[in-house]
Design a protein around this motif. Structure first.
Motif, PDB file in Angstrom:
ATOM      1  N   GLU A 108      44.274  74.071 -23.569  1.00  0.00           N
ATOM      2  CA  GLU A 108      43.244  75.097 -23.404  1.00  0.00           C
ATOM      3  C   GLU A 108      42.497  74.950 -22.086  1.00  0.00           C
ATOM      4  N   THR A 109      42.412  73.711 -21.581  1.00  0.00           N
ATOM      5  CA  THR A 109      41.552  73.459 -20.418  1.00  0.00           C
ATOM      6  C   THR A 109      42.296  72.648 -19.354  1.00  0.00           C
ATOM      7  N   LEU A 110      41.774  72.706 -18.130  1.00  0.00           N
ATOM      8  CA  LEU A 110      42.345  71.892 -17.057  1.00  0.00           C
ATOM      9  C   LEU A 110      42.112  70.411 -17.319  1.00  0.00           C
ATOM     10  N   ASP A 111      41.002  70.089 -17.976  1.00  0.00           N
ATOM     11  CA  ASP A 111      40.761  68.679 -18.307  1.00  0.00           C
ATOM     12  C   ASP A 111      41.898  68.156 -19.184  1.00  0.00           C
ATOM     13  N   ALA A 112      42.319  68.978 -20.127  1.00  0.00           N
ATOM     14  CA  ALA A 112      43.406  68.542 -21.016  1.00  0.00           C
ATOM     15  C   ALA A 112      44.700  68.362 -20.222  1.00  0.00           C
ATOM     16  N   VAL A 113      44.941  69.243 -19.242  1.00  0.00           N
ATOM     17  CA  VAL A 113      46.142  69.114 -18.407  1.00  0.00           C
ATOM     18  C   VAL A 113      46.091  67.810 -17.620  1.00  0.00           C
ATOM     19  N   ILE A 114      44.926  67.535 -17.022  1.00  0.00           N
ATOM     20  CA  ILE A 114      44.801  66.334 -16.180  1.00  0.00           C
ATOM     21  C   ILE A 114      44.903  65.070 -17.035  1.00  0.00           C
ATOM     22  N   ASP A 115      44.286  65.092 -18.213  1.00  0.00           N
ATOM     23  CA  ASP A 115      44.433  63.948 -19.128  1.00  0.00           C
ATOM     24  C   ASP A 115      45.905  63.719 -19.472  1.00  0.00           C
ATOM     25  N   PHE A 116      46.613  64.821 -19.694  1.00  0.00           N
ATOM     26  CA  PHE A 116      48.048  64.702 -20.003  1.00  0.00           C
ATOM     27  C   PHE A 116      48.790  64.005 -18.865  1.00  0.00           C
ATOM     28  N   TYR A 117      48.595  64.460 -17.619  1.00  0.00           N
ATOM     29  CA  TYR A 117      49.318  63.833 -16.500  1.00  0.00           C
ATOM     30  C   TYR A 117      48.883  62.383 -16.311  1.00  0.00           C
ATOM     31  N   SER A 118      47.647  62.074 -16.639  1.00  0.00           N
ATOM     32  CA  SER A 118      47.114  60.736 -16.412  1.00  0.00           C
ATOM     33  C   SER A 118      47.556  59.737 -17.474  1.00  0.00           C
ATOM     34  N   GLU A 119      47.570  60.160 -18.740  1.00  0.00           N
ATOM     35  CA  GLU A 119      47.895  59.179 -19.780  1.00  0.00           C
ATOM     36  C   GLU A 119      48.682  59.723 -20.962  1.00  0.00           C
ATOM     37  N   GLY A 120      49.156  60.986 -20.894  1.00  0.00           N
ATOM     38  CA  GLY A 120      49.817  61.566 -22.063  1.00  0.00           C
ATOM     39  C   GLY A 120      51.309  61.820 -21.911  1.00  0.00           C
ATOM     40  N   LEU A 121      51.952  61.245 -20.874  1.00  0.00           N
ATOM     41  CA  LEU A 121      53.369  61.543 -20.633  1.00  0.00           C
ATOM     42  C   LEU A 121      54.249  61.040 -21.773  1.00  0.00           C
ATOM     43  N   GLN A 122      55.238  61.850 -22.118  1.00  0.00           N
ATOM     44  CA  GLN A 122      56.208  61.502 -23.163  1.00  0.00           C
ATOM     45  C   GLN A 122      57.569  61.295 -22.521  1.00  0.00           C
ATOM     46  N   ASN A 123      58.228  60.209 -22.880  1.00  0.00           N
ATOM     47  CA  ASN A 123      59.539  59.923 -22.281  1.00  0.00           C
ATOM     48  C   ASN A 123      60.629  60.747 -22.956  1.00  0.00           C
ATOM     49  N   SER A 124      61.652  61.079 -22.200  1.00  0.00           N
ATOM     50  CA  SER A 124      62.842  61.755 -22.737  1.00  0.00           C
ATOM     51  C   SER A 124      63.924  61.619 -21.679  1.00  0.00           C
ATOM     52  N   PRO A 125      65.190  61.829 -22.059  1.00  0.00           N
ATOM     53  CA  PRO A 125      66.273  61.569 -21.093  1.00  0.00           C
ATOM     54  C   PRO A 125      66.174  62.409 -19.823  1.00  0.00           C
ATOM     55  N   THR A 126      65.586  63.586 -19.889  1.00  0.00           N
ATOM     56  CA  THR A 126      65.572  64.437 -18.691  1.00  0.00           C
ATOM     57  C   THR A 126      64.234  64.396 -17.951  1.00  0.00           C
ATOM     58  N   ILE A 127      63.353  63.491 -18.339  1.00  0.00           N
ATOM     59  CA  ILE A 127      62.039  63.462 -17.667  1.00  0.00           C
ATOM     60  C   ILE A 127      62.230  63.256 -16.167  1.00  0.00           C
ATOM     61  N   ASP A 128      61.410  63.901 -15.381  1.00  0.00           N
ATOM     62  CA  ASP A 128      61.582  63.841 -13.939  1.00  0.00           C
ATOM     63  C   ASP A 128      61.294  62.434 -13.421  1.00  0.00           C
ATOM     64  N   PRO A 129      62.138  61.922 -12.503  1.00  0.00           N
ATOM     65  CA  PRO A 129      61.905  60.576 -11.943  1.00  0.00           C
ATOM     66  C   PRO A 129      60.546  60.458 -11.257  1.00  0.00           C
ATOM     67  N   LEU A 130      59.943  61.587 -10.897  1.00  0.00           N
ATOM     68  CA  LEU A 130      58.641  61.519 -10.234  1.00  0.00           C
ATOM     69  C   LEU A 130      57.505  61.205 -11.200  1.00  0.00           C
ATOM     70  N   MET A 131      57.753  61.327 -12.498  1.00  0.00           N
ATOM     71  CA  MET A 131      56.705  60.989 -13.459  1.00  0.00           C
ATOM     72  C   MET A 131      56.670  59.467 -13.572  1.00  0.00           C
ATOM     73  N   LYS A 132      55.516  58.876 -13.232  1.00  0.00           N
ATOM     74  CA  LYS A 132      55.439  57.419 -13.089  1.00  0.00           C
ATOM     75  C   LYS A 132      54.754  56.750 -14.261  1.00  0.00           C
ATOM     76  N   LYS A 133      55.034  55.470 -14.454  1.00  0.00           N
ATOM     77  CA  LYS A 133      54.401  54.677 -15.509  1.00  0.00           C
ATOM     78  C   LYS A 133      54.464  55.407 -16.845  1.00  0.00           C
ATOM     79  N   VAL A 134      55.627  55.968 -17.134  1.00  0.00           N
ATOM     80  CA  VAL A 134      55.768  56.768 -18.351  1.00  0.00           C
ATOM     81  C   VAL A 134      55.524  55.899 -19.575  1.00  0.00           C
ATOM     82  N   GLU A 135      55.902  54.608 -19.488  1.00  0.00           N
ATOM     83  CA  GLU A 135      55.712  53.723 -20.645  1.00  0.00           C
ATOM     84  C   GLU A 135      54.231  53.551 -20.972  1.00  0.00           C
ATOM     85  N   ASP A 136      53.342  53.747 -19.984  1.00  0.00           N
ATOM     86  CA  ASP A 136      51.899  53.689 -20.252  1.00  0.00           C
ATOM     87  C   ASP A 136      51.314  55.091 -20.417  1.00  0.00           C
TER      88      ASP A 136
END
Lengths: 263, 281
Positions: free
Chosen positions: B220-248
């Motif tokens: 709903e909000t940009l804060d939610a988007v930024i939180d997602f990029y900062s700490e909400g990434l989900q791993n999957s086989p096609t995740i982009d190599p540019l997404m970093k520290k996915v395990e965290d």
């Protein structure tokens, strides 16, 4: 009667055009169109876009890896005459193996027939050409290097983006982004800038007619010679990593070689 | 006056020519499965693939589809063309544009594509900053630095930079929203499992008016988007190599960097875009 006449006309035309062609080849060609075809290998195994996305290559350090993206820029193809004079073809070509784009590059300028002591090109952009924001098509290709103090406030463009996943016995599948740019350390004052484009020499050639050069890239070289690259240590965030950029430059020296030459 | 435009996204101008519901509702209020993509600066979309999943190949083809897709418009082209042909004004307009009063679906989609190409937005605070007409606040400046820093935001590799003011690379990526995909995205179109979960990087212009975010409008909000990029990434086989520290879950931006990044993103919004009288019907 009209049929015979038509036949006659066609024969005349054919004869005429044939003899024209022959003359062309014998006496008129003084310069040649040059074409560069880019092929890619992991040591002896050829890689095409259909080999992407599968973890199947083992680097010198023992990590296995996949390739998801390979893009790189070459510029300033140069022909050196026997008297030392250089013919520089100003221009660049952004090879994209993922989309099979620009795998051949035919500069607009023809090259005079004759013997050359060297054919060469620049991997990336030399200092003179690596101008921030200068190339509109590259700007919209997500190819720019951010013009930030951290990267020495020089901006410019990437030389290569090699990306994929790697793994080894202790590391789960992890992304890597081997991005080659001009080395810059923004933490010193003034920033330390080191030009890390590479002059690639293909050797002497005698050009007799239109000619095609195969340029081979051995991707395995980026990880082994002379610096054994450890992907578990250096996998991403390599653009601001000055030391990593110097090592890329070191390993890049023997990545390219001349393959088949056909003319 | 009859709505001439079967691309319903262009009708609602308060929301930067998308609609504000999570997934766009068609004319009968039946929900489609995608949040409408904003329409602006499409003329610079070089590789001619539009829509979140790359299904649409050119503006003309994109204009064609909503009429044929029963969710978006219960109508077919014969209907639309017939309605336009009996309209008091459209035949005249067609003659002006195409030198014929015979309205066809091809000409209609051409007209729509031309209209979409004129939806150019270049009057944001950041545009003015680029022209030297204004300055950024220290917060916006730091936000830009976070955006351009490979070890913090690293947004620029997919979403452009001051030299690429479209603020998108126009390419498809899996930015790590899900471990399992309910919508295969580009993979559904190409049939290649390596494309599963990949969607086109949207432009970051006019985010102030285009909530909710992502192809399914999950944030709903940009804060939610930024939180997602900062700490909400989900791993999957096609995740982009540019997404970093996915395990965290991501690079864990500081609260200051998050707030500044948001301030910078908002500087890419162009209020005049919403009030330009040329884009009203």
């Amino acid at each position: 009667m009209p049929k015979i006449f038509t036949l006659f006309m066609i024969s005349i035309l054919l004869l005429y055009s044939c003899s024209e062609d022959r003359d062309d080849n014998l006496t008129l060609q003084t310069d040649a169109k040059t074409t560069f075809s880019f092929t890619h290998y992991w040591d002896d195994t050829q890689i095409t876009s259909s080999d992407f996305n599968t973890i199947q290559y083992t680097n010198a350090n023992g990590e296995t890896l996949s390739i998801e993206t390979l893009r790189y820029l070459i510029s300033d193809v140069t022909f050196t005459k026997e008297n030392g004079e250089k013919i520089v073809i100003e221009g660049y070509n952004l090879v994209n193996l993922k989309t099979d784009t620009n795998l051949t590059y035919s500069p607009l300028d023809n090259i005079p027939l004759g013997t050359y002591t060297n054919v060469s090109f620049t991997f990336g952009f030399d200092a003179e050409d690596n101008i921030d924001g200068a190339y509109l098509d590259l700007n919209s290709e997500s190819w720019a290097v951010p013009n930030t103090p951290m990267l020495g406030s020089v901006g410019g463009y990437h030389y290569m983006q090699l990306e994929g996943k790697f793994t080894n016995s202790t590391t789960p599948e992890t992304g890597y982004a081997y991005h080659v740019i001009r080395a810059a350390d923004g933490n010193t004052n003034p920033p330390t800038i080191e030009e890390t484009f590479i002059e690639v020499d293909l050797g002497p050639i005698t050009i007799e007619r239109d000619i095609n050069f195969e340029i081979k890239m051995n991707i395995a070289e980026w990880f082994k010679n002379t610096f054994q690259w450890d992907l578990t240590v250096w996998n991403t965030m390599l653009m601001p990593n000055f030391q990593a950029q110097l090592k890329m430059n070191q390993n890049g020296q023997n990545v390219f070689s001349l393959g088949a030459v056909t003319q | 006056m009859m709505k001439p435009c079967p691309v319903r996204h262009a009708i609602n101008r308060e929301n930067a020519f998308t609609d504000d519901s999570a997934t766009s509702d068609g004319i009968d209020g039946i929900f489609g499965n995608r949040n409408a993509m904003p329409l602006f600066n499409l003329a610079w979309n070089y590789d001619e693939r539009f829509a979140w999943d790359g299904k649409e190949l050119s503006l003309e083809r994109q204009a064609l589809e909503p009429v044929q897709n029963p969710i978006e418009m219960h109508s077919d082209w014969d209907d639309v063309v017939a309605k336009l042909a009996t309209h008091p004004e459209y035949p005249k307009l067609f003659r002006l544009a195409f030198k014929t009063t015979t309205i066809t679906k091809e000409l209609t989609t051409k007209a729509l594509a031309q209209f979409e190409r004129t939806l150019i937005s270049a009057n944001s605070k950041f545009d003015k900053f680029s022209l030297g007409e204004t300055t950024l606040t220290p917060q916006e400046q730091n936000g830009l630095a976070v955006f351009l820093d490979e070890s913090r935001g690293d947004c620029f590799h997919c979403h452009g930079n001051p030299n690429n003011p479209l603020w998108t690379d126009n390419l498809f990526h899996n930015n790590g929203l899900d471990a399992n995909f309910s919508d295969l995205g580009l993979g559904r179109v190409t049939g290649d499992p390596n494309d599963n979960g990949k969607f086109k990087s949207p432009s970051l212009r006019n985010l102030a008016f285009t909530a909710p975010y992502m192809h399914d409008g999950r944030f709903e909000t940009l804060d939610a988007v930024i939180d997602f990029y900062s700490e909400g990434l989900q791993n999957s086989p096609t995740i982009d190599p540019l997404m970093k520290k996915v395990e965290d879950g991501g690079v864990q931006l500081s609260n200051q960097d998050k707030a500044d990044l948001k301030a910078f993103l908002l500087s890419l919004s162009d209020p005049s875009f919403l009030t330009n009288p040329d884009f009203q019907n």
